[in-house]
Design an enzyme around this catalytic site. Structure first.
Site, PDB file in Angstrom:
ATOM      1  N   ARG A 209      17.099 103.338  59.940  1.00  0.00           N
ATOM      2  CA  ARG A 209      16.741 103.096  58.544  1.00  0.00           C
ATOM      3  C   ARG A 209      15.892 101.839  58.441  1.00  0.00           C
ATOM      4  O   ARG A 209      15.790 101.050  59.382  1.00  0.00           O
ATOM      5  CB  ARG A 209      17.996 102.943  57.686  1.00  0.00           C
ATOM      6  CG  ARG A 209      18.860 101.774  58.101  1.00  0.00           C
ATOM      7  CD  ARG A 209      19.904 101.399  57.068  1.00  0.00           C
ATOM      8  NE  ARG A 209      20.859 100.434  57.597  1.00  0.00           N
ATOM      9  CZ  ARG A 209      20.644  99.131  57.720  1.00  0.00           C
ATOM     10  NH1 ARG A 209      19.464  98.625  57.360  1.00  0.00           N
ATOM     11  NH2 ARG A 209      21.571  98.325  58.200  1.00  0.00           N
TER      12      ARG A 209
ATOM     13  N   THR B 206      23.518  94.852  58.013  1.00  0.00           N
ATOM     14  CA  THR B 206      24.509  94.891  56.954  1.00  0.00           C
ATOM     15  C   THR B 206      25.843  95.333  57.530  1.00  0.00           C
ATOM     16  O   THR B 206      25.965  95.607  58.724  1.00  0.00           O
ATOM     17  CB  THR B 206      24.074  95.820  55.801  1.00  0.00           C
ATOM     18  OG1 THR B 206      24.921  95.588  54.667  1.00  0.00           O
ATOM     19  CG2 THR B 206      24.146  97.284  56.205  1.00  0.00           C
ATOM     20  N   TRP B 207      26.855  95.395  56.663  1.00  0.00           N
ATOM     21  CA  TRP B 207      28.211  95.772  57.066  1.00  0.00           C
ATOM     22  C   TRP B 207      28.647  96.960  56.238  1.00  0.00           C
ATOM     23  O   TRP B 207      28.314  97.075  55.059  1.00  0.00           O
ATOM     24  CB  TRP B 207      29.161  94.598  56.833  1.00  0.00           C
ATOM     25  CG  TRP B 207      30.623  94.910  57.076  1.00  0.00           C
ATOM     26  CD1 TRP B 207      31.309  94.792  58.247  1.00  0.00           C
ATOM     27  CD2 TRP B 207      31.579  95.377  56.113  1.00  0.00           C
ATOM     28  NE1 TRP B 207      32.619  95.171  58.086  1.00  0.00           N
ATOM     29  CE2 TRP B 207      32.809  95.530  56.781  1.00  0.00           C
ATOM     30  CE3 TRP B 207      31.510  95.703  54.760  1.00  0.00           C
ATOM     31  CZ2 TRP B 207      33.967  95.983  56.135  1.00  0.00           C
ATOM     32  CZ3 TRP B 207      32.653  96.151  54.117  1.00  0.00           C
ATOM     33  CH2 TRP B 207      33.874  96.282  54.810  1.00  0.00           C
ATOM     34  N   HIS B 208      29.399  97.861  56.859  1.00  0.00           N
ATOM     35  CA  HIS B 208      30.069  98.946  56.143  1.00  0.00           C
ATOM     36  C   HIS B 208      31.536  98.945  56.526  1.00  0.00           C
ATOM     37  O   HIS B 208      31.885  98.608  57.667  1.00  0.00           O
ATOM     38  CB  HIS B 208      29.461 100.304  56.504  1.00  0.00           C
ATOM     39  CG  HIS B 208      28.034 100.470  56.099  1.00  0.00           C
ATOM     40  ND1 HIS B 208      27.586 100.228  54.817  1.00  0.00           N
ATOM     41  CD2 HIS B 208      26.949 100.856  56.808  1.00  0.00           C
ATOM     42  CE1 HIS B 208      26.288 100.459  54.761  1.00  0.00           C
ATOM     43  NE2 HIS B 208      25.874 100.828  55.957  1.00  0.00           N
TER      44      HIS B 208
ATOM     45  N   ALA C 279      23.872  97.638  48.276  1.00  0.00           N
ATOM     46  CA  ALA C 279      22.724  97.589  49.182  1.00  0.00           C
ATOM     47  C   ALA C 279      22.124  98.978  49.342  1.00  0.00           C
ATOM     48  O   ALA C 279      22.827  99.991  49.235  1.00  0.00           O
ATOM     49  CB  ALA C 279      23.148  97.051  50.545  1.00  0.00           C
ATOM     50  N   ILE C 280      20.817  99.012  49.617  1.00  0.00           N
ATOM     51  CA  ILE C 280      20.118 100.280  49.826  1.00  0.00           C
ATOM     52  C   ILE C 280      19.271 100.179  51.092  1.00  0.00           C
ATOM     53  O   ILE C 280      18.565  99.188  51.294  1.00  0.00           O
ATOM     54  CB  ILE C 280      19.220 100.628  48.621  1.00  0.00           C
ATOM     55  CG1 ILE C 280      20.073 100.870  47.370  1.00  0.00           C
ATOM     56  CG2 ILE C 280      18.350 101.852  48.916  1.00  0.00           C
ATOM     57  CD1 ILE C 280      19.269 101.121  46.124  1.00  0.00           C
TER      58      ILE C 280
ATOM     59  N   GLY D  92      21.102 105.655  52.758  1.00  0.00           N
ATOM     60  CA  GLY D  92      21.270 105.605  51.313  1.00  0.00           C
ATOM     61  C   GLY D  92      21.762 104.265  50.804  1.00  0.00           C
ATOM     62  O   GLY D  92      21.110 103.242  50.993  1.00  0.00           O
TER      63      GLY D  92
ATOM     64  N   ALA E 107      25.258 101.505  49.636  1.00  0.00           N
ATOM     65  CA  ALA E 107      26.642 101.063  49.817  1.00  0.00           C
ATOM     66  C   ALA E 107      27.015 100.195  48.623  1.00  0.00           C
ATOM     67  O   ALA E 107      26.401  99.147  48.395  1.00  0.00           O
ATOM     68  CB  ALA E 107      26.791 100.283  51.116  1.00  0.00           C
TER      69      ALA E 107
ATOM     70  N   CYS F  60      21.441  91.510  55.069  1.00  0.00           N
ATOM     71  CA  CYS F  60      20.101  91.977  54.726  1.00  0.00           C
ATOM     72  C   CYS F  60      19.037  90.904  54.938  1.00  0.00           C
ATOM     73  O   CYS F  60      17.940  90.979  54.359  1.00  0.00           O
ATOM     74  CB  CYS F  60      20.059  92.495  53.279  1.00  0.00           C
ATOM     75  SG  CYS F  60      21.252  93.806  52.952  1.00  0.00           S
TER      76      CYS F  60
END
Length: 215
Positions: free
Chosen positions: A72, A77-79, A144-145, A157, A159, A175
């Site tokens: 992407r 970032t973190w998920h 975030a995108i 996508g 979050a 980011c």
């Protein structure tokens, strides 16, 4: 064509990142070949850091935590649990409308969060959804995108931070942004709001706003 919505894992089921990525690729190829209706996946991930194409060495976790490199846009970032992740796998009517697509996702999330009593906005030059700082406070990112488009079909996508532990962001520069913070719906409201609490509303907004852009 109507958009399908699938809840892959919410609440007690956290989806491994690579499992979801493989599923995205499968759906992407089917949508691109007109063998599958456009679909949006909703889920919560097992905790993971992911690095987009613009990630730089100084963005990586300070504690050496492993990072998954993804295709992407964007940076690191973190998920993880407590964060509503949405992956629209849709074919856009116009390839030139990528910016409109991003702004539509932002608008949908802004509508959801603002209706909960949290003032949110788009900030020029920064993707995602933001809670503007007041009285000298930093702006705080609440969603975030990051996306990829191949053969006219979207992947990855957004979050939306609901009740996730914000401590995970202390190990990185989220980011790549150093002059702003990160927040969640629960942190802003002072009460617990989970992904399951907001997913119906997010689905309604995406269906309403995104459908006109989708083949």
């Amino acid at each position: 064509m109507a958009i399908e919505f699938e809840r892959v894992g919410l609440g007690s089921k956290f989806v491994p990142y690579m499992e979801a990525w493989d599923y995205q690729i499968q759906l992407h190829d089917a949508v691109a070949a007109d063998e599958q209706s456009p679909r949006v996946l909703f889920l919560e991930h097992e905790a993971v850091y992911t690095a987009g194409k613009r990630t730089e060495p100084q963005d990586l976790p300070l504690d050496g935590t492993p990072v998954v490199d993804v295709d992407r846009g964007g940076k690191l970032t973190w998920h993880g649990p407590g964060q509503l992740v949405g992956y629209p796998i849709v074919k856009l009517r116009k390839m030139s409308a990528i910016r409109l697509y991003v702004e539509t996702i932002e608008e949908a999330l802004i509508n959801v969060v603002s209706d909960m009593g949290i003032p949110t906005a788009q900030i020029k030059g920064r993707s995602g959804v933001w809670v503007p700082g007041k009285d000298g406070e930093q702006d705080r990112k609440i969603a975030a995108i990051g996306l990829r488009i191949s053969h006219g079909v979207t992947m990855h996508g957004f979050a939306l931070n609901c009740n996730n532990d914000l401590g995970a962001y202390e190990q990185i520069i989220p980011c790549g942004i150093t002059d702003a913070g990160v927040t969640s719906i629960s942190a802003e409201l002072g009460r617990t709001v989970t992904p399951e609490d907001v997913v119906d509303r997010v689905q309604t907004e995406l269906e309403r706003l995104l459908t006109p852009q989708v083949v």
